[in-house]
Design a protein around this motif. Structure first.
Motif, PDB file in Angstrom:
ATOM      1  N   ALA A 154       0.827  -1.207   0.000  1.00 15.57           N
ATOM      2  CA  ALA A 154       0.000   0.000   0.000  1.00 15.57           C
ATOM      3  C   ALA A 154       0.862   1.257   0.000  1.00 15.57           C
ATOM      4  N   ALA A 155       1.936   1.248   0.787  1.00 17.83           N
ATOM      5  CA  ALA A 155       2.832   2.410   0.836  1.00 17.83           C
ATOM      6  C   ALA A 155       3.524   2.607  -0.509  1.00 17.83           C
ATOM      7  N   TYR A 156       3.923   1.504  -1.136  1.00 20.38           N
ATOM      8  CA  TYR A 156       4.579   1.593  -2.443  1.00 20.38           C
ATOM      9  C   TYR A 156       3.630   2.161  -3.498  1.00 20.38           C
ATOM     10  N   MET A 157       2.380   1.679  -3.497  1.00 21.89           N
ATOM     11  CA  MET A 157       1.407   2.143  -4.486  1.00 21.89           C
ATOM     12  C   MET A 157       1.062   3.608  -4.275  1.00 21.89           C
ATOM     13  N   PRO A 182      15.737   6.913   0.244  1.00 26.77           N
ATOM     14  CA  PRO A 182      15.300   8.051  -0.570  1.00 26.77           C
ATOM     15  C   PRO A 182      14.016   7.827  -1.356  1.00 26.77           C
ATOM     16  N   LYS A 183      13.711   6.574  -1.736  1.00 25.93           N
ATOM     17  CA  LYS A 183      12.521   6.319  -2.536  1.00 25.93           C
ATOM     18  C   LYS A 183      11.238   6.270  -1.710  1.00 25.93           C
ATOM     19  N   LYS A 184      11.365   6.200  -0.397  1.00 27.24           N
ATOM     20  CA  LYS A 184      10.184   6.219   0.463  1.00 27.24           C
ATOM     21  C   LYS A 184       9.656   7.648   0.571  1.00 27.24           C
ATOM     22  N   THR A 185       8.344   7.817   0.417  1.00 25.64           N
ATOM     23  CA  THR A 185       7.750   9.150   0.446  1.00 25.64           C
ATOM     24  C   THR A 185       6.798   9.309   1.624  1.00 25.64           C
ATOM     25  N   LEU A 186       6.588  10.539   2.017  1.00 22.91           N
ATOM     26  CA  LEU A 186       5.656  10.845   3.109  1.00 22.91           C
ATOM     27  C   LEU A 186       4.238  10.440   2.728  1.00 22.91           C
ATOM     28  N   GLU A 187       3.873  10.699   1.482  1.00 24.37           N
ATOM     29  CA  GLU A 187       2.531  10.339   1.010  1.00 24.37           C
ATOM     30  C   GLU A 187       2.343   8.820   1.042  1.00 24.37           C
ATOM     31  N   GLY A 188       3.395   8.081   0.680  1.00 20.77           N
ATOM     32  CA  GLY A 188       3.316   6.634   0.720  1.00 20.77           C
ATOM     33  C   GLY A 188       3.170   6.112   2.137  1.00 20.77           C
ATOM     34  N   PHE A 189       3.927   6.695   3.065  1.00 24.25           N
ATOM     35  CA  PHE A 189       3.874   6.268   4.460  1.00 24.25           C
ATOM     36  C   PHE A 189       2.481   6.503   5.045  1.00 24.25           C
ATOM     37  N   ILE A 190       1.929   7.683   4.820  1.00 26.01           N
ATOM     38  CA  ILE A 190       0.615   8.012   5.382  1.00 26.01           C
ATOM     39  C   ILE A 190      -0.489   7.218   4.687  1.00 26.01           C
ATOM     40  N   GLY A 191      -0.459   7.204   3.355  1.00 27.24           N
ATOM     41  CA  GLY A 191      -1.482   6.469   2.615  1.00 27.24           C
ATOM     42  C   GLY A 191      -1.439   4.983   2.894  1.00 27.24           C
ATOM     43  N   LEU A 226      -2.886   4.291   6.438  1.00 30.48           N
ATOM     44  CA  LEU A 226      -4.351   4.373   6.509  1.00 30.48           C
ATOM     45  C   LEU A 226      -5.004   3.151   5.868  1.00 30.48           C
ATOM     46  N   LEU A 227      -4.492   2.739   4.722  1.00 28.90           N
ATOM     47  CA  LEU A 227      -5.044   1.552   4.065  1.00 28.90           C
ATOM     48  C   LEU A 227      -4.826   0.297   4.907  1.00 28.90           C
ATOM     49  N   THR A 228      -3.693   0.213   5.575  1.00 26.86           N
ATOM     50  CA  THR A 228      -3.404  -0.928   6.441  1.00 26.86           C
ATOM     51  C   THR A 228      -4.400  -1.001   7.589  1.00 26.86           C
ATOM     52  N   LEU A 229      -4.714   0.151   8.184  1.00 24.36           N
ATOM     53  CA  LEU A 229      -5.667   0.185   9.296  1.00 24.36           C
ATOM     54  C   LEU A 229      -7.070  -0.206   8.851  1.00 24.36           C
ATOM     55  N   SER A 257      -2.184  -4.074  13.208  1.00 19.22           N
ATOM     56  CA  SER A 257      -2.134  -3.269  11.985  1.00 19.22           C
ATOM     57  C   SER A 257      -1.597  -1.872  12.276  1.00 19.22           C
ATOM     58  N   LEU A 258      -1.969  -1.319  13.421  1.00 20.12           N
ATOM     59  CA  LEU A 258      -1.485   0.003  13.811  1.00 20.12           C
ATOM     60  C   LEU A 258       0.032  -0.014  13.984  1.00 20.12           C
ATOM     61  N   PHE A 259       0.539  -1.050  14.615  1.00 14.70           N
ATOM     62  CA  PHE A 259       1.998  -1.173  14.769  1.00 14.70           C
ATOM     63  C   PHE A 259       2.672  -1.329  13.412  1.00 14.70           C
TER      64      PHE A 259
END
Length: 338
Positions: free
Chosen positions: A192-195, A210-219, A222-225, A276-278
């Motif tokens: 989900a983070a990659y997508m 470097p390839k990890k993004t803030l939008e990926g982490f947050i998105g 949320l999808l994981t939860l 999932s939160l962890f």
């Protein structure tokens, strides 16, 4: 410039050769990487659920395979960087010793009673012999720093792989569901983070990756939860996954008789949400830790076994941390309340 173009062309050819469903050489590098990574992801997920069908024995063998391959990949990176190849055999002896010391409870039942009785003293004495081996390997004080770096890295790597792998195996006795959910949900978070990062990412999250993004982490979080409790509910429909195990067999049971899986909102679903939160918050930190080590050794990946992902450790680094958390959570918050 020419060197950069040559490397990009080689990467394009490599990606195209690893995609089995057609020729993708006419696509941009970004999309080639996306397709190859997706292809590998589907194959890995199908393989995982095939192994799940083998029961506890399949998960046990998978855990040992991932642990050994991860150790091999990371150790080879360290040896290449420190030029301490003379300690390779010593490191593998340490890994073997660690697996005997943290022996899986199922395996322990089949070991000789004498070995089980004296396992800890024997491991302690063997460890002292290995320490003496390490000390005697230093023939020149100019190599002390390199040798001790190898010594420290071997211990850290064993704690990261062997110890944490042994913890997740302890949860199998309470049902394969904890193993399956923990390893699957961190994979869901990674996908989900990659997508989200691929399609919407613009701001870099951390310098170590470097390839990890803030939008990926947050998105992805949320999808994981959202998907975590849904996936947990799906797993509850399979008694062979939920029921406790004995040895390499799954016991016959009715999940509805367990308060953990009963009710309009079973407690198990809440536990799935917590795990999932962890996975969506602290889970990726293991990946950042491993990325930092790769950058320090001037390497992009630990290996190349899995097209689009790298090596086994590149794919499974976060799973080791999930193994520790799942064991601690089940032991201290699930078993004590259920």
């Amino acid at each position: 410039m020419r060197t950069g173009n040559r490397e990009e062309n080689l990467q394009l050819q490599n990606l195209n050769s690893r995609f089995i469903f057609g020729n993708i050489s006419n696509l941009p590098l970004r999309w080639q990487s996306w397709l190859v990574r997706g292809q590998s992801g589907v194959i890995l997920m199908l393989s995982f659920y095939l192994i799940v069908s083998l029961g506890p024995f399949g998960l046990l063998m998978l855990t040992y395979f991932v642990q050994i391959m991860s150790f091999h990949e990371a150790m080879e990176v360290a040896i290449h960087f420190t030029k301490s190849g003379d300690l390779r055999v010593w490191s593998w002896q340490m890994l073997l010793l660690a697996n005997i010391f943290w022996m899986d409870p199922f395996m322990a039942k089949y070991s000789p009673s004498t070995l089980e009785r004296f396992r800890e003293p024997m491991c302690f004495m063997t460890y002292l012999i290995l320490v003496l081996w390490f000390i005697l390997s230093m023939k020149d004080t100019s190599t002390c720093l390199v040798k001790y770096s190898h010594f420290a890295w071997t211990h850290i790597l064993i704690m990261f792989t062997t110890y944490q792998a042994s913890l997740i195996l302890h949860t199998l006795q309470y049902g394969m569901v904890w193993f399956i959910f923990a390893m699957s949900i961190i994979t869901i978070n990674d996908i989900a983070a990659y997508m989200c990062g691929f399609f919407f990412g613009s701001k870099s999250l951390i310098v170590l990756s470097p390839k990890k993004t803030l939008e990926g982490f947050i998105g992805g979080g949320l999808l994981t939860l959202i998907l975590g409790p849904c996936y947990g509910y799906l797993l509850m429909q399979y008694p062979d996954v939920v029921c406790p195990t004995a040895g390499f067999s799954v016991l016959t049971c009715d999940p509805d008789t367990f308060p953990l899986y009963h009710g309009s909102w079973p407690p198990f679903i809440t536990h799935c949400w917590v795990i999932s939160l962890f996975a969506s918050t602290f889970g990726p930190t293991a990946g950042f830790l491993c990325s930092g080590f790769k950058r320090a050794c001037n390497r992009k990946n630990f290996g190349d076994l899995i097209p689009g992902h790298g090596g086994v450790l590149d794919r499974c680094d976060c799973m080791f941390l999930m193994a520790s958390f799942t064991y601690l959570y089940v032991k201290h918050f699930v078993l004590t309340t259920s």
